[in-house]
Design an enzyme around this catalytic site. Structure first.
Site, short mmCIF file in Angstrom:
data_model
loop_
_atom_site.label_atom_id
_atom_site.label_comp_id
_atom_site.label_asym_id
_atom_site.label_seq_id
_atom_site.Cartn_x
_atom_site.Cartn_y
_atom_site.Cartn_z
N ALA A 253 14.47 35.18 -15.58
CA ALA A 253 15.57 34.75 -16.45
C ALA A 253 16.82 35.45 -16.52
CB ALA A 253 15.05 34.58 -17.87
N GLN B 194 20.32 36.64 -14.11
CA GLN B 194 21.26 35.97 -13.37
C GLN B 194 21.06 35.59 -11.80
OE1 GLN B 194 25.29 37.49 -12.96
NE2 GLN B 194 24.41 39.40 -12.46
N ILE B 195 20.06 36.45 -11.22
CA ILE B 195 20.03 35.89 -9.85
C ILE B 195 18.63 34.96 -9.97
CG2 ILE B 195 18.79 36.80 -7.57
CD1 ILE B 195 20.11 39.39 -8.02
N ARG C 143 21.07 49.95 -14.44
CA ARG C 143 21.71 51.35 -14.79
C ARG C 143 22.59 51.29 -16.00
NH1 ARG C 143 23.94 55.15 -10.05
NH2 ARG C 143 24.60 57.15 -11.00
N ARG D 269 21.51 58.51 -11.47
CA ARG D 269 20.73 57.70 -10.41
C ARG D 269 19.30 58.26 -10.45
NH1 ARG D 269 21.74 54.40 -6.39
NH2 ARG D 269 20.33 54.72 -4.18
N GLN E 175 3.73 47.18 -11.00
CA GLN E 175 3.68 45.75 -10.06
C GLN E 175 3.05 45.89 -8.96
OE1 GLN E 175 7.65 44.23 -10.43
NE2 GLN E 175 7.36 43.55 -12.35
N VAL F 58 13.94 42.73 -4.49
CA VAL F 58 15.61 42.59 -4.54
C VAL F 58 16.28 43.85 -5.49
CG1 VAL F 58 17.58 41.31 -5.36
CG2 VAL F 58 15.73 40.22 -3.71
N ASP G 9 24.08 42.27 2.64
CA ASP G 9 25.01 43.12 3.58
C ASP G 9 25.37 42.56 4.75
OD1 ASP G 9 25.07 45.40 1.34
OD2 ASP G 9 22.79 45.31 2.05
N ARG H 24 27.44 39.45 4.21
CA ARG H 24 29.05 40.07 3.99
C ARG H 24 29.63 40.36 5.13
NH1 ARG H 24 27.01 43.55 -1.29
NH2 ARG H 24 27.34 41.95 -2.89
N HIS I 142 20.09 49.84 1.12
CA HIS I 142 21.05 48.78 0.45
C HIS I 142 21.95 49.69 -0.56
CE1 HIS I 142 22.60 45.54 -1.55
NE2 HIS I 142 22.32 45.94 -2.67
P1 NAX Z 1 19.78 40.59 -14.76
O1 NAX Z 1 19.63 41.80 -15.47
O2 NAX Z 1 20.58 39.36 -14.91
O3 NAX Z 1 18.11 40.23 -14.92
C1 NAX Z 1 17.19 40.84 -14.50
C2 NAX Z 1 15.81 40.17 -15.13
O4 NAX Z 1 14.94 41.18 -14.83
C3 NAX Z 1 16.17 40.24 -16.67
O5 NAX Z 1 16.05 39.11 -17.18
C4 NAX Z 1 15.27 41.23 -17.16
O6 NAX Z 1 14.63 40.87 -18.47
C5 NAX Z 1 13.99 41.11 -16.21
N1 NAX Z 1 13.15 42.29 -15.82
C6 NAX Z 1 13.51 43.68 -16.21
N2 NAX Z 1 12.29 44.28 -15.65
C7 NAX Z 1 11.30 43.57 -15.37
C8 NAX Z 1 9.93 43.77 -15.24
N3 NAX Z 1 9.44 44.88 -15.13
N4 NAX Z 1 9.06 42.45 -14.68
C9 NAX Z 1 9.80 41.27 -14.82
N5 NAX Z 1 10.98 41.00 -15.09
C10 NAX Z 1 11.83 42.08 -15.39
O7 NAX Z 1 19.83 41.18 -13.33
P2 NAX Z 1 20.35 40.39 -12.00
O8 NAX Z 1 21.89 40.28 -11.77
O9 NAX Z 1 19.45 39.21 -11.88
O10 NAX Z 1 19.77 41.58 -10.91
C11 NAX Z 1 18.47 41.62 -10.53
C12 NAX Z 1 18.43 43.06 -9.76
O11 NAX Z 1 18.76 42.64 -8.33
C13 NAX Z 1 19.24 44.31 -10.31
O12 NAX Z 1 18.27 45.28 -9.92
C14 NAX Z 1 20.29 44.28 -9.34
O13 NAX Z 1 20.75 45.49 -9.00
C15 NAX Z 1 19.42 43.87 -7.94
N6 NAX Z 1 20.66 43.48 -6.73
C16 NAX Z 1 20.17 43.48 -5.61
C17 NAX Z 1 20.86 43.36 -4.50
C18 NAX Z 1 20.20 43.43 -3.17
O14 NAX Z 1 21.06 42.99 -2.29
N7 NAX Z 1 19.27 44.00 -3.01
C19 NAX Z 1 22.11 42.28 -4.70
C20 NAX Z 1 22.35 41.92 -6.16
C21 NAX Z 1 21.70 42.62 -7.17
O15 NAX Z 1 22.84 43.57 -7.67
#
Ligand code: NAX
Length: 327
Positions: free
Chosen positions: A13, A15-16, A94, A100, A114, A131, A161, A164, A189
């Site tokens: 749910a 944003q990704i 964060r 960190r 998990q 991710v 990356d 990009r 990353h």
């Molecule tokens: P959001 O905060 O919009 O969504 C994260 C969702 O994960 C929330 O709905 C939350 O309720 C849920 N969640 C948290 N803990 C959970 C768990 N234990 N089990 C199931 N669901 C859980 O973040 P979003 O923008 O979607 O980003 C998700 C992650 O991707 C973040 O950690 C972000 O840092 C990381 N990213 C990684 C990238 C990469 O290239 N590897 C790039 C984009 C992004 O920054």
């Protein structure tokens, strides 16, 4: 029609998730012949689960021919049950003033839990793609607690990356992105990752020759790619989502397409100077759907070795910060 595969997505749910699920259900990740069952996992929180219901309603409203079913759950056993692919997007963000090291530990606990469930209940052929940040170390943790699934099934995403870097090179050389090849991301990353411009090609010729501007390649180019995430937050007021979802589609699609050459973070085997216990971005070639081999023997100059040493150091420090979780 093929049998559906089960695709578990955490953080569904978020944003990704919102940018990702529609692309999986439309066939962009596994191809136009492959039906999918989406197993959507969120935290046991009323707001998150309600939002997940809304996303599922929208998926229904697309009437995707390939979407064979959906499971909405906050229970890891149910979400990862018989999953062929586990896409670990959800993570704890964060917070203000958070160190960190605390972020590493808090997320480490999630990925221990998990990882254990995936190892117990996912399909025998399960593949895991991480991710959620810190992605490399989270992936290393999930793989470290596995007793059944081998370590090479666990990959983390550095494709954003790579994409990009591809666009930055194309813009500089004033060519289409299709002219760019052999863009490899080494390491974490994070801003320390090394975008190996000395190996990149533009229309089959070395990027260093075509662009010629070595100072730009070593400086501004590295900086732009490494700090792109922060630049997007500054501009959009939210972190990259659609481009991250797109990168995961590319990561999985190339990992299931034999012969593809691309960058993923995998368990290091000591090549290119990485510690053998970290998950590092490396160049790979897909050998069978979901399987790959690390491309060996690519040349490194002093600049590349120095950059790799720096990003390796960060990965080793991240591993040390979560060492107590790995026992
Ligand atoms: P959001 O905060 O919009 O969504 C994260 C969702 O994960 C929330 O709905 C939350 O309720 C849920 N969640 C948290 N803990 C959970 C768990 N234990 N089990 C199931 N669901 C859980 O973040 P979003 O923008 O979607 O980003 C998700 C992650 O991707 C973040 O950690 C972000 O840092 C990381 N990213 C990684 C990238 C990469 O290239 N590897 C790039 C984009 C992004 O920054």
């Amino acid at each position: 029609m093929k049998q559906p595969i089960r695709v578990a997505v955490t953080g569904a749910a978020g944003q990704i998730g919102y940018a990702l699920l529609f692309r999986i259900a439309s066939g962009q990740m596994f191809g136009p012949e492959q039906p999918v069952i989406l197993q959507l996992i969120e935290i046991p929180n009323e707001k998150a689960l309600k939002a997940l219901e809304g996303v599922a309603m929208e998926l229904d409203d697309c009437a995707f021919p390939l979407l064979s079913g959906m499971v909405l759950t906050s229970k890891a056993e149910e979400g990862f049950g018989d999953a062929n692919w586990c896409l670990l997007v959800g993570a704890k963000p964060r917070g203000p003033g958070m160190e960190r090291a605390d972020l590493l530990k808090d997320n480490g606990k999630i990925f221990v839990a998990q990882g254990q469930v995936i190892d117990r209940v996912a399909a025998a052929d399960a593949r895991v793609a991480v991710v959620g940040n810190p992605a490399n170390t989270n992936c290393m943790i999930a793989a470290s607690v596995a007793r059944r699934l081998p370590a090479d099934r666990y990959t983390a995403m550095v494709r954003l990356d790579q994409n990009r870097a591809t666009t930055q090179l194309a813009k500089k050389a004033k060519v289409a992105t299709t002219a760019i090849s052999d863009v490899f991301i080494f390491g974490n990353h994070s801003p320390t990752m090394f975008s190996a411009f000395h190996l990149a090609k533009i229309n089959g010729k070395p990027a260093t020759t075509v662009i010629g501007h070595h100072e730009w390649l070593r400086g501004e180019f590295q900086e732009t790619v490494g700090k792109r995430g922060a630049a997007i937050i500054a501009a959009r007021g939210a972190s990259s989502a659609a481009s991250a979802a797109n990168a995961l589609v590319d990561h999985v699609r190339d990992l299931t397409t034999v012969g593809k050459v691309h960058s993923i973070a995998v368990k290091s085997n000591g090549d290119y100077g990485f510690d053998p216990n970290v998950w590092a971005g490396l160049p790979v070639k897909t050998t069978a759907p979901g399987s790959y081999e690390v491309i060996k023997g690519l040349g490194l100059d002093d600049f590349a070795r120095e950059k790799i040493a720096k990003t390796n150091k960060e990965l080793v420090e991240e591993r040390q910060a979560v060492a107590e979780l790995l026992k």
